[in-house]
Design an enzyme around this catalytic site. Structure first.
Site, PDB file in Angstrom:
ATOM      1  N   GLN A  28       2.986 -19.000 -47.984  1.00  0.00           N
ATOM      2  CA  GLN A  28       3.237 -18.357 -49.269  1.00  0.00           C
ATOM      3  C   GLN A  28       4.298 -19.149 -50.022  1.00  0.00           C
ATOM      4  O   GLN A  28       4.953 -19.996 -49.431  1.00  0.00           O
ATOM      5  CB  GLN A  28       3.676 -16.919 -49.048  1.00  0.00           C
ATOM      6  CG  GLN A  28       2.619 -16.090 -48.328  1.00  0.00           C
ATOM      7  CD  GLN A  28       2.896 -14.573 -48.353  1.00  0.00           C
ATOM      8  OE1 GLN A  28       3.823 -14.090 -48.968  1.00  0.00           O
ATOM      9  NE2 GLN A  28       2.038 -13.848 -47.646  1.00  0.00           N
ATOM     10  N   GLU A  86      -5.995 -17.659 -48.777  1.00  0.00           N
ATOM     11  CA  GLU A  86      -4.867 -17.724 -47.834  1.00  0.00           C
ATOM     12  C   GLU A  86      -5.121 -18.878 -46.892  1.00  0.00           C
ATOM     13  O   GLU A  86      -6.126 -18.896 -46.181  1.00  0.00           O
ATOM     14  CB  GLU A  86      -4.701 -16.414 -47.046  1.00  0.00           C
ATOM     15  CG  GLU A  86      -4.090 -15.307 -47.871  1.00  0.00           C
ATOM     16  CD  GLU A  86      -3.779 -14.048 -47.070  1.00  0.00           C
ATOM     17  OE1 GLU A  86      -3.478 -14.155 -45.860  1.00  0.00           O
ATOM     18  OE2 GLU A  86      -3.849 -12.962 -47.668  1.00  0.00           O
ATOM     19  N   TYR A  92      -6.008 -19.950 -41.398  1.00  0.00           N
ATOM     20  CA  TYR A  92      -4.664 -20.480 -41.120  1.00  0.00           C
ATOM     21  C   TYR A  92      -4.719 -21.554 -40.042  1.00  0.00           C
ATOM     22  O   TYR A  92      -5.648 -21.578 -39.231  1.00  0.00           O
ATOM     23  CB  TYR A  92      -3.742 -19.349 -40.657  1.00  0.00           C
ATOM     24  CG  TYR A  92      -3.284 -18.442 -41.784  1.00  0.00           C
ATOM     25  CD1 TYR A  92      -2.205 -18.799 -42.575  1.00  0.00           C
ATOM     26  CD2 TYR A  92      -3.923 -17.234 -42.055  1.00  0.00           C
ATOM     27  CE1 TYR A  92      -1.767 -17.979 -43.609  1.00  0.00           C
ATOM     28  CE2 TYR A  92      -3.493 -16.404 -43.093  1.00  0.00           C
ATOM     29  CZ  TYR A  92      -2.409 -16.783 -43.858  1.00  0.00           C
ATOM     30  OH  TYR A  92      -1.980 -15.973 -44.880  1.00  0.00           O
ATOM     31  N   ASN A 124      -8.333  -6.870 -49.597  1.00  0.00           N
ATOM     32  CA  ASN A 124      -7.834  -8.048 -48.887  1.00  0.00           C
ATOM     33  C   ASN A 124      -8.125  -7.865 -47.406  1.00  0.00           C
ATOM     34  O   ASN A 124      -7.856  -6.794 -46.844  1.00  0.00           O
ATOM     35  CB  ASN A 124      -6.317  -8.178 -49.085  1.00  0.00           C
ATOM     36  CG  ASN A 124      -5.703  -9.210 -48.138  1.00  0.00           C
ATOM     37  OD1 ASN A 124      -5.881 -10.413 -48.333  1.00  0.00           O
ATOM     38  ND2 ASN A 124      -5.001  -8.749 -47.101  1.00  0.00           N
ATOM     39  N   GLU A 125      -8.658  -8.885 -46.789  1.00  0.00           N
ATOM     40  CA  GLU A 125      -8.976  -8.824 -45.354  1.00  0.00           C
ATOM     41  C   GLU A 125      -9.525  -7.440 -44.985  1.00  0.00           C
ATOM     42  O   GLU A 125      -8.990  -6.739 -44.118  1.00  0.00           O
ATOM     43  CB  GLU A 125      -7.746  -9.203 -44.500  1.00  0.00           C
ATOM     44  CG  GLU A 125      -7.296 -10.626 -44.774  1.00  0.00           C
ATOM     45  CD  GLU A 125      -6.340 -11.246 -43.754  1.00  0.00           C
ATOM     46  OE1 GLU A 125      -5.805 -10.525 -42.896  1.00  0.00           O
ATOM     47  OE2 GLU A 125      -6.139 -12.465 -43.822  1.00  0.00           O
ATOM     48  N   GLU A 135       3.645 -12.413 -51.667  1.00  0.00           N
ATOM     49  CA  GLU A 135       3.429 -11.069 -51.142  1.00  0.00           C
ATOM     50  C   GLU A 135       4.771 -10.357 -50.993  1.00  0.00           C
ATOM     51  O   GLU A 135       5.815 -10.994 -50.828  1.00  0.00           O
ATOM     52  CB  GLU A 135       2.744 -11.180 -49.759  1.00  0.00           C
ATOM     53  CG  GLU A 135       2.490  -9.827 -49.101  1.00  0.00           C
ATOM     54  CD  GLU A 135       1.492  -9.891 -47.949  1.00  0.00           C
ATOM     55  OE1 GLU A 135       1.114 -10.989 -47.523  1.00  0.00           O
ATOM     56  OE2 GLU A 135       1.089  -8.800 -47.481  1.00  0.00           O
TER      57      GLU A 135
HETATM   58  O1  AHR Z   1       0.033 -14.164 -45.416  1.00  0.00           O
HETATM   59  C1  AHR Z   1       0.390 -13.237 -44.438  1.00  0.00           C
HETATM   60  C2  AHR Z   1      -0.732 -12.275 -44.087  1.00  0.00           C
HETATM   61  O2  AHR Z   1      -1.778 -12.974 -43.499  1.00  0.00           O
HETATM   62  C3  AHR Z   1      -1.375 -11.567 -45.242  1.00  0.00           C
HETATM   63  O3  AHR Z   1      -0.695 -10.442 -45.621  1.00  0.00           O
HETATM   64  C4  AHR Z   1      -2.720 -11.197 -44.699  1.00  0.00           C
HETATM   65  O4  AHR Z   1      -3.699 -11.105 -45.683  1.00  0.00           O
HETATM   66  C5  AHR Z   1      -3.000 -12.267 -43.676  1.00  0.00           C
HETATM   67  O5  AHR Z   1      -3.395 -11.726 -42.474  1.00  0.00           O
END
Ligand code: AHR
Length: 498
Positions: free
Chosen positions: A351, A302, A244, A175-176, A28
């Site tokens: 990432q 992600e 996450y 995205n999201e 990103e």
């Molecule tokens: O990976 C960091 C961020 O986490 C990304 O930009 C977003 O999609 C997520 O909230």
């Protein structure tokens, strides 16, 4: 003495493969992932092609990156692709509002990204701007990249140095969209998605588009249910999920430190990481209801460990260190994905460079490979191999009143009939003894590699880049027809049987 775990490796179904795309990555425009990561100053004294940093490319080529997602993340819904093509000096600046309010000069744009993908030998996975863009803007990007007719956009691409279409087929539509991508409700987003997807065209000579729905946040079942119910199956190739692992489990306050954490914090992190199993199972079950033939892929595009940033670094840059704990999270998560290969057919670690659970960290000319990188190195043998389901009951790793499974694993058979078993022992004290029966596998010998370190919070620094590194593993033996293994504490082991 510790009990010996009895494991059986099942023959599996030759049609169920561990998609190589589970091993995907993410770059990103955030912090130092692209700028001062992949894309460096002309004057930086490192091997470069143009401004692409080749020591990073070389390291990533070794672990076979199947796809690379770009330009975000949250950044994608603020990005206007046309600002990033044409002569560099004429490209406008923009403010990166999501990530540190950085001034972005657009010097790394579509052509530069696709050049990077070519150097990496990887499939580009683009995220279209749905949040603040237009249908026309997205459709124009597709035409610019994939058409070969004499339209103004195609002629512009040719003028910008690429006569042939690029043929980009992976497209995330937003995205999201429940958060930074527009704060939409699931109902509203599905209508928006259908509108965008309608104008996402295939072009003769370019591969058909793989249209990807922006999916759920963690265990949000309603989002997945709504998308599956309202979007016709033939309008989507994949549906995503973001999940996450936060050491403290909380988005507010401290997320936990990346290094110098206690065993209790390590245990909590692994407990949180293991939630991926239940979350993937939950979304898969919803998808099965609407898509019993499993046509639509679930892409966890992600995932990874998210800690507090390294002290003294820009909080908007999400720069964090990476310890053996990260490697154990990676090994565990990839085992979960492998075992769900029927539905999970893609994933992207967040990432690749200098951001969150990175593979590579850089400091000016210096570069190091993180413990997480080594796990992707070990696990690359699973890419596109046939899944071999496993049966076993894991011993428990106990911490106070809580317990989690100490052992997790996955196995596959590659096209040459070679079997690989990846084993993760989360317990910091106890080794795990395994006796494994393999149904229908012809093998004569076993070898392996291991990633471990004396302390679970050990990590690599620019001064000592090889504190956590791979070693060969001699703890597996053939005993009759069975495989006998002793897996050391806090380690990731991958065995090869042939
Ligand atoms: O990976 C960091 C961020 O986490 C990304 O930009 C977003 O999609 C997520 O909230």
């Amino acid at each position: 003495a510790a009990q010996t775990v009895q494991m059986t490796v099942q023959p599996g179904d030759p049609k169920v493969q561990v998609s190589k795309h589970i091993y995907g990555h993410f770059a990103e425009h955030l912090g130092r992932c692209v700028y001062d990561g992949f894309w460096v100053d002309e004057k930086l004294n490192v091997p470069k092609q143009g401004r692409i940093r080749m020591d990073i490319v070389e390291a990533l080529r070794k672990i076979k990156v199947p796809n690379l997602r770009w330009p975000g993340g949250c950044f994608a819904d603020t990005y206007h692709w046309h600002d990033g093509v044409g002569p560099t000096a004429q490209r406008p600046n923009m403010l990166n509002m999501w990530w540190g309010n950085n001034l972005e000069d657009n010097s790394f744009g579509t052509h530069e990204f696709l050049e990077l993908c070519k150097l990496l030998g990887t499939e580009p996975y683009l995220a279209a701007n749905v949040g603040s863009g237009t249908v026309q803007e997205m459709a124009g990007w597709m035409e610019y990249l994939n058409s070969n007719s004499n339209t103004p956009l195609v002629m512009e691409r040719r003028k910008n140095g690429h006569p042939e279409p690029y043929g980009v087929s992976w497209w995330g539509i937003g995205n999201e969209s429940w958060g930074c991508g527009g704060n939409m409700t699931a109902d509203y987003y599905t209508d928006v998605y259908k509108r965008y997807a309608t104008f996402a065209h295939n072009y003769p000579g370019s591969p058909p588009l793989k249209k990807i729905v922006s999916g759920a946040n963690g265990d949000d079942a309603n989002w997945t249910e709504t998308c599956m119910k309202k979007i016709p199956l033939n309008m989507m190739w994949g549906l995503t999920l973001h999940q996450y692992t936060l050491p403290t489990g909380s988005w507010t306050g401290s997320k936990g430190k990346a290094t110098g954490f206690s065993e209790q914090e390590y245990f909590n992190t692994m407990r949180n990481c293991l939630r991926m199993e239940a979350i993937v199972t939950k979304h898969s079950a919803i998808m099965d209801k609407y898509d019993p033939q499993k046509k639509v892929a679930l892409l966890v595009d992600e995932w990874g460990v998210w800690t507090d940033v390294e002290p003294g670094t820009n909080p908007g840059f999400l720069f964090q260190q990476n310890s053996l704990r990260d490697a154990l999270v990676a090994g565990t998560t990839l085992n979960i994905f492998n075992n769900h290969a029927e539905r999970v057919r893609g994933a992207n670690l967040a990432q690749a460079v200098n951001v969150l659970q990175a593979l590579v960290l850089t400091d000016k000319e210096r570069m190091l490979l993180t413990p997480t990188y080594h796990v992707f190195d070990l696990y690359q043998v699973h890419q596109d191999a046939q899944l071999l389901p496993l049966q076993f009951t894991s011993p428990e790793y106990v911490m106070g009143a809580e317990k989690i499974p100490a052992l997790n694993a996955s196995a596959s058979k590659d096209k040459n009939g070679v079997v690989h078993i990846s084993l993760v022992n989360l317990d910091t004290q106890k080794s795990q003894k395994l006796e494994t029966a393999l149904a229908g596998v012809n093998w004569k010998s076993v070898s392996g590699r291991i990633l471990t370190s004396p302390k679970v919070n050990d990590y690599n620094t620019f001064e000592k880049p090889n504190t956590v590194k791979l070693a060969s593993f001699n703890g597996a033996k053939k005993r009759g027809e069975k495989l006998a293994v002793e897996i050391p504490p806090q380690s990731v082991v991958v065995l090869e049987l042939k």
